[in-house]
Scaffold this motif. Sequence first.
Motif, PDB file in Angstrom:
ATOM      1  N   SER A  45       0.866  -1.166  -0.024  1.00 31.73           N
ATOM      2  CA  SER A  45       0.132   0.012   0.171  1.00 31.73           C
ATOM      3  C   SER A  45       0.773   1.379   0.038  1.00 31.73           C
ATOM      4  O   SER A  45       0.462   2.508  -0.694  1.00 31.73           O
ATOM      5  CB  SER A  45      -1.054   0.147   1.227  1.00 31.73           C
ATOM      6  N   ARG A  46       2.240   1.259   0.665  1.00 34.06           N
ATOM      7  CA  ARG A  46       2.960   2.386   0.674  1.00 34.06           C
ATOM      8  C   ARG A  46       3.463   2.707  -0.826  1.00 34.06           C
ATOM      9  O   ARG A  46       3.677   3.559  -1.154  1.00 34.06           O
ATOM     10  CB  ARG A  46       3.968   2.192   1.519  1.00 34.06           C
ATOM     11  N   GLU A  48       1.965   1.706  -3.487  1.00 34.03           N
ATOM     12  CA  GLU A  48       0.923   2.332  -4.422  1.00 34.03           C
ATOM     13  C   GLU A  48       0.433   3.788  -4.189  1.00 34.03           C
ATOM     14  O   GLU A  48       0.389   4.765  -5.149  1.00 34.03           O
ATOM     15  CB  GLU A  48      -0.408   1.477  -4.126  1.00 34.03           C
ATOM     16  N   ASN A  49       0.862   4.151  -2.881  1.00 35.56           N
ATOM     17  CA  ASN A  49       0.784   5.882  -2.564  1.00 35.56           C
ATOM     18  C   ASN A  49       1.837   6.530  -3.277  1.00 35.56           C
ATOM     19  O   ASN A  49       1.784   7.797  -3.645  1.00 35.56           O
ATOM     20  CB  ASN A  49       0.615   5.933  -1.163  1.00 35.56           C
ATOM     21  N   LYS A  50       3.139   5.878  -3.536  1.00 34.88           N
ATOM     22  CA  LYS A  50       3.992   6.573  -3.973  1.00 34.88           C
ATOM     23  C   LYS A  50       4.072   6.797  -5.409  1.00 34.88           C
ATOM     24  O   LYS A  50       4.502   7.763  -6.190  1.00 34.88           O
ATOM     25  CB  LYS A  50       5.398   6.044  -3.840  1.00 34.88           C
ATOM     26  N   LYS A  51       3.471   6.005  -6.145  1.00 35.86           N
ATOM     27  CA  LYS A  51       3.342   6.020  -7.558  1.00 35.86           C
ATOM     28  C   LYS A  51       2.444   7.237  -8.156  1.00 35.86           C
ATOM     29  O   LYS A  51       1.463   7.311  -7.539  1.00 35.86           O
ATOM     30  CB  LYS A  51       2.775   4.914  -8.120  1.00 35.86           C
TER      31      LYS A  51
END
Length: 52
Positions: A45-46, A48-51
């Motif tokens: 999930s981390r 995915e948040n960076k992309k």
Amino acid sequence: MFEKKHSSFKSPDLKAMQEIVINSRTRIYVEAGEDPEEAKERYLSRLENKKP
């Protein structure tokens, strides 16, 4: 004049931690009692948040 304070970093003992394989190139380490599936979900999930 001023003495520079040396930085010292202590690495965690990987023998006391549990290895979780994300993919063939990625491994994460968590404390021995943690749920591996939950740790894997948090890691993904981390990412995915960076992309963008």
